[in-house]
Motif scaffolding. Sequence first.
Motif, short mmCIF file in Angstrom:
data_model
loop_
_atom_site.label_atom_id
_atom_site.label_comp_id
_atom_site.label_asym_id
_atom_site.label_seq_id
_atom_site.Cartn_x
_atom_site.Cartn_y
_atom_site.Cartn_z
N THR A 100 -48.18 33.62 -6.94
CA THR A 100 -48.39 32.92 -5.68
C THR A 100 -47.20 33.13 -4.77
N ASN A 101 -47.36 32.78 -3.51
CA ASN A 101 -46.30 32.99 -2.53
C ASN A 101 -45.76 31.67 -2.01
N ASP A 102 -45.75 30.65 -2.84
CA ASP A 102 -45.22 29.36 -2.42
C ASP A 102 -43.71 29.32 -2.65
N GLY A 103 -43.07 28.36 -2.01
CA GLY A 103 -41.65 28.14 -2.25
C GLY A 103 -40.76 29.12 -1.49
N ALA A 104 -39.45 29.03 -1.78
CA ALA A 104 -38.48 29.92 -1.14
C ALA A 104 -38.80 31.37 -1.49
N PHE A 105 -38.59 32.27 -0.52
CA PHE A 105 -38.96 33.68 -0.68
C PHE A 105 -37.68 34.51 -0.79
N TYR A 106 -37.49 35.14 -1.94
CA TYR A 106 -36.32 36.00 -2.13
C TYR A 106 -36.73 37.46 -2.19
N GLY A 107 -37.78 37.79 -1.45
CA GLY A 107 -38.13 39.18 -1.24
C GLY A 107 -37.34 39.73 -0.06
N ASN A 108 -37.78 40.88 0.44
CA ASN A 108 -37.10 41.56 1.53
C ASN A 108 -36.73 40.59 2.67
N PRO A 109 -35.44 40.47 3.00
CA PRO A 109 -34.29 41.33 2.68
C PRO A 109 -33.42 40.84 1.53
N ASN A 110 -33.96 40.01 0.65
CA ASN A 110 -33.17 39.35 -0.39
C ASN A 110 -33.61 39.79 -1.78
N LEU A 111 -32.87 39.34 -2.78
CA LEU A 111 -33.17 39.64 -4.18
C LEU A 111 -32.93 38.40 -5.02
N ARG A 112 -33.65 38.32 -6.14
CA ARG A 112 -33.44 37.26 -7.14
C ARG A 112 -33.08 37.94 -8.45
N PHE A 113 -31.87 37.70 -8.95
CA PHE A 113 -31.30 38.47 -10.07
C PHE A 113 -31.14 37.57 -11.29
N ILE A 114 -31.83 37.93 -12.37
CA ILE A 114 -31.74 37.19 -13.63
C ILE A 114 -31.28 38.16 -14.71
N SER A 115 -30.34 37.72 -15.50
CA SER A 115 -29.84 38.55 -16.60
C SER A 115 -30.17 37.90 -17.94
N TRP A 116 -30.71 38.71 -18.84
CA TRP A 116 -30.91 38.27 -20.22
C TRP A 116 -29.86 38.88 -21.14
N LEU A 117 -28.82 39.47 -20.55
CA LEU A 117 -27.73 40.01 -21.35
C LEU A 117 -27.06 38.87 -22.12
#
Length: 463
Positions: free
Chosen positions: A378-395
């Motif tokens: 879905t496209n609800d909530g804050a949008f971290y698509g273009n020009p932004n990114l959402r970065f998650i690490s499982w390291l």
Amino acid sequence: MKVAVRNSCLVQPAEPTWSGSMPLSEIDQLGVLSHTPSIYVYRPPQDWAAPPRRIFETLRSSLSKALVIFYPLAGRLRWLPGSRLELDCNAGGARLIEAESGATLDDLGDFSPSPEYADLIPQVNYSTPMAEIPILLVQITKFRCGGVSLTCNTSHVVADGQSMLHFLFEWAALARGAAAGPPPVLDRRFLRAGEPAASGRRSDFGRELFDPPPVLIGETSDAGERRKETAVARLKLTAAQVENLKREANRTRTDGGGAAVKRPYTKFESIGGHIWRCASKARRHAAAQPTTLEICMDVRKHFHRLPPPPRKFFGNGVMDVFARGRSGEITAAPLGHAAALIREAIDSVTGDYVESMIDYWKGIEDFSQLQDLKGPGTNDGAFYGNPNLRFISWLGLPLHGLDFGWGKEIFMGPGAHDCDGDLLVIPSSDGDGSVTVAVCLQVACMEDFKKVFYEDLPFNSRL
């Protein structure tokens, strides 16, 4: 991919458990309130003999035992005034689904998250009243080749990734007939849920944390970007490529303002900086384009004024922090500049910062504007698509080696990853130091991103 459901049941704890209302921390119930899916895929050994029915019964029996230990997962969430949530520990049960597919594991390709595989994931109907939605849903799917996938869809309100991995490995041990390990710590007062805010504490975080993400220059909203078609790719970096990225970031090490810094950039900061630069290039941003990298960060170790949450604390201990810059600077400067912006965001999260943030949240009367209740895709909530990114690490997370009695998985990854700007870094299962970057971007940008992702690696790491 067509999947036929053969059985579905609610699995309740095998023994009576504590019942009552469990207060949730502000960290638990702020942000995304939906379920988070993950998938494990297993290829059967040559002597595979367990029929599908026995697999399902083993899972059901062992899950019932595991829910005695992790009884919050058998409960239900319910709304309180001010759009707050609490956990009703009522032993309502977890949903367990048995399914079959006419496909083979080879049909899954490289296991990239795809809408095509949605039927492998137990779905959640968010139009149902919150008090009726299971916190944990599990689906075991048997493929024509004999392989199986196990997908878990868990409410992020109740547990983050680290807590769920604790649960999964304890459940797997019970399924194998082994003894359970150390029990989880279920007391959420470690994160001060329900306690009054400390008086006189200064707010150590910036109010810009609550600013909406930037939009493209010339646009007044992100509505147009939300509608664009996305694609998903899984890009591998070998151990040598990762080390060379770190070396390059540290060769050009600055504090973001040009001054040299002494502490070397980490694998996370170096990979994140590389991805940020590549995305800005692939998206063909104007030089002045503001761009934000949202970072999901574990803050358990930052509780200094209170007893910190124990290692087996079961709940949420993650918060989002934000690295900010302009695309022209990020792409024109060496890799060390982007890594420095990420370092700056991470270093801003101190014990005072985290506790000030919690105090601030406690004073908010209506949470509804800070919550994102949505389902995958879905496209609800804050949008971290273009020009932004959402970065998650499982390291650093113990992701691999989940054995329910039929061997270790051949793949582990996110069950859904279909929002523009989503990035996930996953360590290799064989411990060789390589990583996989799962990335979702707009179709129009994806090929350029993949091209520059490898072309911009330091020269001696492209071989």
